[in-house]
Design a protein around this motif. Structure first.
Motif, PDB file in Angstrom:
ATOM      1  N   GLY A  59       0.860  -1.177   0.000  1.00 33.34           N
ATOM      2  CA  GLY A  59       0.000   0.000   0.000  1.00 33.34           C
ATOM      3  C   GLY A  59       0.891   1.220   0.000  1.00 33.34           C
ATOM      4  O   GLY A  59       1.862   1.295   0.773  1.00 33.34           O
ATOM      5  N   CYS A  60       0.615   2.167  -0.883  1.00 35.60           N
ATOM      6  CA  CYS A  60       1.469   3.343  -1.025  1.00 35.60           C
ATOM      7  C   CYS A  60       0.631   4.612  -1.030  1.00 35.60           C
ATOM      8  O   CYS A  60      -0.504   4.617  -1.522  1.00 35.60           O
ATOM      9  CB  CYS A  60       2.256   3.262  -2.321  1.00 35.60           C
ATOM     10  SG  CYS A  60       3.313   1.798  -2.443  1.00 35.60           S
ATOM     11  N   ALA A  61       1.223   5.677  -0.498  1.00 37.43           N
ATOM     12  CA  ALA A  61       0.586   6.996  -0.490  1.00 37.43           C
ATOM     13  C   ALA A  61       1.292   7.875  -1.517  1.00 37.43           C
ATOM     14  O   ALA A  61       2.527   7.973  -1.497  1.00 37.43           O
ATOM     15  CB  ALA A  61       0.690   7.618   0.898  1.00 37.43           C
ATOM     16  N   PHE A  62       0.527   8.471  -2.416  1.00 41.20           N
ATOM     17  CA  PHE A  62       1.124   9.371  -3.398  1.00 41.20           C
ATOM     18  C   PHE A  62       1.772  10.554  -2.688  1.00 41.20           C
ATOM     19  O   PHE A  62       1.256  11.038  -1.681  1.00 41.20           O
ATOM     20  CB  PHE A  62       0.068   9.896  -4.382  1.00 41.20           C
ATOM     21  CG  PHE A  62      -0.430   8.859  -5.342  1.00 41.20           C
ATOM     22  CD1 PHE A  62       0.444   8.179  -6.176  1.00 41.20           C
ATOM     23  CD2 PHE A  62      -1.788   8.572  -5.424  1.00 41.20           C
ATOM     24  CE1 PHE A  62      -0.016   7.219  -7.074  1.00 41.20           C
ATOM     25  CE2 PHE A  62      -2.262   7.624  -6.316  1.00 41.20           C
ATOM     26  CZ  PHE A  62      -1.372   6.947  -7.138  1.00 41.20           C
ATOM     27  N   SER A  63       2.890  11.038  -3.233  1.00 39.11           N
ATOM     28  CA  SER A  63       3.572  12.205  -2.670  1.00 39.11           C
ATOM     29  C   SER A  63       2.701  13.449  -2.808  1.00 39.11           C
ATOM     30  O   SER A  63       2.727  14.322  -1.948  1.00 39.11           O
ATOM     31  CB  SER A  63       4.911  12.432  -3.362  1.00 39.11           C
ATOM     32  OG  SER A  63       5.759  11.332  -3.121  1.00 39.11           O
ATOM     33  N   GLN A  64       1.948  13.518  -3.898  1.00 42.20           N
ATOM     34  CA  GLN A  64       0.981  14.594  -4.106  1.00 42.20           C
ATOM     35  C   GLN A  64      -0.331  13.934  -4.501  1.00 42.20           C
ATOM     36  O   GLN A  64      -0.335  13.005  -5.310  1.00 42.20           O
ATOM     37  CB  GLN A  64       1.428  15.530  -5.219  1.00 42.20           C
ATOM     38  CG  GLN A  64       2.684  16.284  -4.881  1.00 42.20           C
ATOM     39  CD  GLN A  64       3.036  17.281  -5.988  1.00 42.20           C
ATOM     40  OE1 GLN A  64       2.282  17.506  -6.931  1.00 42.20           O
ATOM     41  NE2 GLN A  64       4.197  17.879  -5.857  1.00 42.20           N
ATOM     42  N   LEU A  65      -1.421  14.409  -3.931  1.00 44.99           N
ATOM     43  CA  LEU A  65      -2.719  13.835  -4.263  1.00 44.99           C
ATOM     44  C   LEU A  65      -2.954  13.914  -5.768  1.00 44.99           C
ATOM     45  O   LEU A  65      -2.576  14.895  -6.409  1.00 44.99           O
ATOM     46  CB  LEU A  65      -3.842  14.577  -3.537  1.00 44.99           C
ATOM     47  CG  LEU A  65      -3.859  14.470  -2.016  1.00 44.99           C
ATOM     48  CD1 LEU A  65      -4.974  15.340  -1.448  1.00 44.99           C
ATOM     49  CD2 LEU A  65      -4.023  13.037  -1.563  1.00 44.99           C
ATOM     50  N   LEU A  66      -3.568  12.874  -6.313  1.00 41.35           N
ATOM     51  CA  LEU A  66      -3.940  12.909  -7.729  1.00 41.35           C
ATOM     52  C   LEU A  66      -5.022  13.954  -7.941  1.00 41.35           C
ATOM     53  O   LEU A  66      -5.891  14.141  -7.085  1.00 41.35           O
ATOM     54  CB  LEU A  66      -4.526  11.562  -8.160  1.00 41.35           C
ATOM     55  CG  LEU A  66      -3.602  10.413  -8.454  1.00 41.35           C
ATOM     56  CD1 LEU A  66      -4.417   9.198  -8.884  1.00 41.35           C
ATOM     57  CD2 LEU A  66      -2.594  10.772  -9.515  1.00 41.35           C
ATOM     58  N   SER A  67      -5.000  14.575  -9.070  1.00 42.97           N
ATOM     59  CA  SER A  67      -6.088  15.464  -9.448  1.00 42.97           C
ATOM     60  C   SER A  67      -7.336  14.601  -9.640  1.00 42.97           C
ATOM     61  O   SER A  67      -7.244  13.501 -10.206  1.00 42.97           O
ATOM     62  CB  SER A  67      -5.735  16.160 -10.759  1.00 42.97           C
ATOM     63  OG  SER A  67      -6.872  16.471 -11.501  1.00 42.97           O
ATOM     64  N   PRO A  68      -8.503  15.059  -9.193  1.00 43.30           N
ATOM     65  CA  PRO A  68      -9.724  14.282  -9.428  1.00 43.30           C
ATOM     66  C   PRO A  68      -9.965  13.999 -10.907  1.00 43.30           C
ATOM     67  O   PRO A  68     -10.466  12.938 -11.263  1.00 43.30           O
ATOM     68  CB  PRO A  68     -10.833  15.168  -8.848  1.00 43.30           C
ATOM     69  CG  PRO A  68     -10.145  16.003  -7.819  1.00 43.30           C
ATOM     70  CD  PRO A  68      -8.753  16.237  -8.372  1.00 43.30           C
ATOM     71  N   ILE A  69      -9.557  14.915 -11.774  1.00 43.87           N
ATOM     72  CA  ILE A  69      -9.739  14.718 -13.218  1.00 43.87           C
ATOM     73  C   ILE A  69      -8.850  13.573 -13.698  1.00 43.87           C
ATOM     74  O   ILE A  69      -9.300  12.699 -14.444  1.00 43.87           O
ATOM     75  CB  ILE A  69      -9.435  16.014 -13.997  1.00 43.87           C
ATOM     76  CG1 ILE A  69     -10.487  17.072 -13.662  1.00 43.87           C
ATOM     77  CG2 ILE A  69      -9.360  15.764 -15.492  1.00 43.87           C
ATOM     78  CD1 ILE A  69     -10.162  18.454 -14.149  1.00 43.87           C
ATOM     79  N   VAL A  70      -7.582  13.537 -13.257  1.00 41.10           N
ATOM     80  CA  VAL A  70      -6.663  12.459 -13.636  1.00 41.10           C
ATOM     81  C   VAL A  70      -7.181  11.136 -13.083  1.00 41.10           C
ATOM     82  O   VAL A  70      -7.229  10.125 -13.788  1.00 41.10           O
ATOM     83  CB  VAL A  70      -5.233  12.751 -13.133  1.00 41.10           C
ATOM     84  CG1 VAL A  70      -4.335  11.537 -13.306  1.00 41.10           C
ATOM     85  CG2 VAL A  70      -4.651  13.958 -13.851  1.00 41.10           C
ATOM     86  N   HIS A  71      -7.607  11.140 -11.826  1.00 42.40           N
ATOM     87  CA  HIS A  71      -8.141   9.927 -11.198  1.00 42.40           C
ATOM     88  C   HIS A  71      -9.328   9.386 -11.993  1.00 42.40           C
ATOM     89  O   HIS A  71      -9.374   8.213 -12.350  1.00 42.40           O
ATOM     90  CB  HIS A  71      -8.552  10.227  -9.756  1.00 42.40           C
ATOM     91  CG  HIS A  71      -9.224   9.089  -9.079  1.00 42.40           C
ATOM     92  ND1 HIS A  71     -10.590   8.919  -9.113  1.00 42.40           N
ATOM     93  CD2 HIS A  71      -8.734   8.042  -8.376  1.00 42.40           C
ATOM     94  CE1 HIS A  71     -10.905   7.829  -8.454  1.00 42.40           C
ATOM     95  NE2 HIS A  71      -9.805   7.272  -7.987  1.00 42.40           N
ATOM     96  N   ASP A  72     -10.285  10.241 -12.269  1.00 41.39           N
ATOM     97  CA  ASP A  72     -11.485   9.814 -12.998  1.00 41.39           C
ATOM     98  C   ASP A  72     -11.146   9.319 -14.398  1.00 41.39           C
ATOM     99  O   ASP A  72     -11.755   8.368 -14.897  1.00 41.39           O
ATOM    100  CB  ASP A  72     -12.504  10.950 -13.074  1.00 41.39           C
ATOM    101  CG  ASP A  72     -13.097  11.290 -11.713  1.00 41.39           C
ATOM    102  OD1 ASP A  72     -12.870  10.519 -10.747  1.00 41.39           O
ATOM    103  OD2 ASP A  72     -13.764  12.332 -11.609  1.00 41.39           O
TER     104      ASP A  72
END
Length: 116
Positions: free
Chosen positions: A88-101
Protein backbone atom coordinates in the motif's frame (compact mmCIF):
# COMPACT_ATOMS: atom_id res chain seq x y z
CA UNK A 1 3.67 22.55 12.07
CA UNK A 2 6.37 19.88 12.14
CA UNK A 3 6.90 17.97 8.86
CA UNK A 4 7.03 14.55 10.57
CA UNK A 5 3.63 15.21 12.15
CA UNK A 6 2.11 16.17 8.78
CA UNK A 7 3.56 13.03 7.14
CA UNK A 8 2.15 10.83 9.87
CA UNK A 9 -1.33 12.32 9.55
CA UNK A 10 -1.20 11.98 5.76
CA UNK A 11 -0.08 8.34 6.00
CA UNK A 12 -2.90 7.54 8.42
CA UNK A 13 -5.45 9.26 6.19
CA UNK A 14 -4.17 7.40 3.12
CA UNK A 15 -4.17 4.08 4.95
CA UNK A 16 -7.68 4.55 6.32
CA UNK A 17 -8.69 6.10 3.02
CA UNK A 18 -10.69 8.83 4.75
CA UNK A 19 -9.59 11.58 2.38
CA UNK A 20 -10.89 9.91 -0.81
CA UNK A 21 -12.97 6.91 -1.83
CA UNK A 22 -11.04 3.83 -2.95
CA UNK A 23 -11.94 2.23 -6.28
CA UNK A 24 -11.26 -1.48 -6.70
CA UNK A 25 -9.78 -1.95 -10.14
CA UNK A 26 -7.28 -4.04 -12.07
CA UNK A 27 -4.62 -2.02 -13.88
CA UNK A 28 -1.38 -3.46 -15.26
CA UNK A 29 1.41 -1.05 -14.33
CA UNK A 30 5.09 -0.75 -13.49
CA UNK A 31 6.44 -0.08 -10.00
CA UNK A 32 9.99 0.93 -9.15
CA UNK A 33 11.46 1.38 -5.70
CA UNK A 34 14.15 4.04 -5.31
CA UNK A 35 17.50 2.50 -6.20
CA UNK A 36 15.88 -0.60 -7.70
CA UNK A 37 14.74 -1.90 -11.04
CA UNK A 38 11.17 -1.48 -12.18
CA UNK A 39 8.89 -4.50 -12.24
CA UNK A 40 5.49 -5.32 -13.65
CA UNK A 41 2.66 -5.10 -11.15
CA UNK A 42 -1.11 -4.96 -10.93
CA UNK A 43 -2.83 -2.06 -9.17
CA UNK A 44 -5.71 -3.46 -7.10
CA UNK A 45 -7.24 -0.22 -5.89
CA UNK A 46 -6.75 3.46 -6.50
CA UNK A 47 -7.75 6.65 -4.75
CA UNK A 48 -6.69 10.29 -4.90
CA UNK A 49 -4.26 9.59 -2.05
CA UNK A 50 -2.70 6.26 -3.01
CA UNK A 51 -2.98 2.70 -4.25
CA UNK A 52 -2.34 -0.93 -3.44
CA UNK A 53 -0.49 -3.20 -5.84
CA UNK A 54 1.16 -6.58 -6.15
CA UNK A 55 4.80 -6.62 -4.99
CA UNK A 56 6.31 -10.10 -4.76
CA UNK A 57 9.52 -8.80 -3.18
CA UNK A 58 9.30 -7.19 0.22
CA UNK A 59 8.86 -3.42 0.18
CA UNK A 60 9.74 -1.43 3.26
CA UNK A 61 7.60 1.35 4.77
CA UNK A 62 8.91 4.87 4.07
CA UNK A 63 10.66 3.71 0.86
CA UNK A 64 10.12 6.03 -2.10
CA UNK A 65 8.72 4.42 -5.24
CA UNK A 66 7.30 5.37 -8.62
CA UNK A 67 4.14 3.95 -10.16
CA UNK A 68 3.77 4.16 -13.93
CA UNK A 69 0.23 3.62 -15.21
CA UNK A 70 -0.48 3.21 -18.94
CA UNK A 71 -0.47 6.57 -20.69
CA UNK A 72 0.84 8.53 -17.68
CA UNK A 73 4.18 9.72 -16.37
CA UNK A 74 5.56 8.02 -13.26
CA UNK A 75 3.82 9.05 -10.03
CA UNK A 76 5.96 9.31 -6.90
CA UNK A 77 4.69 7.58 -3.77
CA UNK A 78 5.84 6.32 -0.39
CA UNK A 79 5.39 2.74 0.75
CA UNK A 80 3.09 2.67 3.78
CA UNK A 81 2.75 -1.10 4.24
CA UNK A 82 3.65 -4.45 2.69
CA UNK A 83 1.87 -7.70 3.52
CA UNK A 84 1.85 -11.05 1.75
CA UNK A 85 2.99 -9.72 -1.67
CA UNK A 86 0.71 -6.65 -1.64
CA UNK A 87 1.91 -3.13 -0.88
CA UNK A 88 0.00 0.00 0.00
CA UNK A 89 1.47 3.34 -1.02
CA UNK A 90 0.59 7.00 -0.49
CA UNK A 91 1.12 9.37 -3.40
CA UNK A 92 3.57 12.21 -2.67
CA UNK A 93 0.98 14.59 -4.11
CA UNK A 94 -2.72 13.83 -4.26
CA UNK A 95 -3.94 12.91 -7.73
CA UNK A 96 -6.09 15.46 -9.45
CA UNK A 97 -9.72 14.28 -9.43
CA UNK A 98 -9.74 14.72 -13.22
CA UNK A 99 -6.66 12.46 -13.64
CA UNK A 100 -8.14 9.93 -11.20
CA UNK A 101 -11.48 9.81 -13.00
CA UNK A 102 -9.71 9.53 -16.35
CA UNK A 103 -7.70 6.51 -15.15
CA UNK A 104 -10.81 4.81 -13.78
CA UNK A 105 -12.74 5.51 -16.99
CA UNK A 106 -10.01 3.82 -19.06
CA UNK A 107 -10.28 0.48 -17.27
CA UNK A 108 -13.29 -1.77 -16.96
CA UNK A 109 -11.88 -3.65 -13.98
CA UNK A 110 -10.51 -6.44 -16.18
CA UNK A 111 -7.11 -4.91 -16.89
CA UNK A 112 -8.01 -3.92 -20.44
CA UNK A 113 -6.75 -0.48 -21.33
CA UNK A 114 -9.20 1.66 -23.29
CA UNK A 115 -7.34 4.53 -25.02
CA UNK A 116 -9.18 7.84 -25.02
Amino acid sequence: MNNERVTTRYEIAAQEDRCAPRTRITIPAQLRVSGGRGFQTVVHDLSLSGFSATAINRMYPRSICWLTLPGLEALQAEVVWWDNAICGCAFSQLLSPIVHDNIIARFRGDGIYKPV
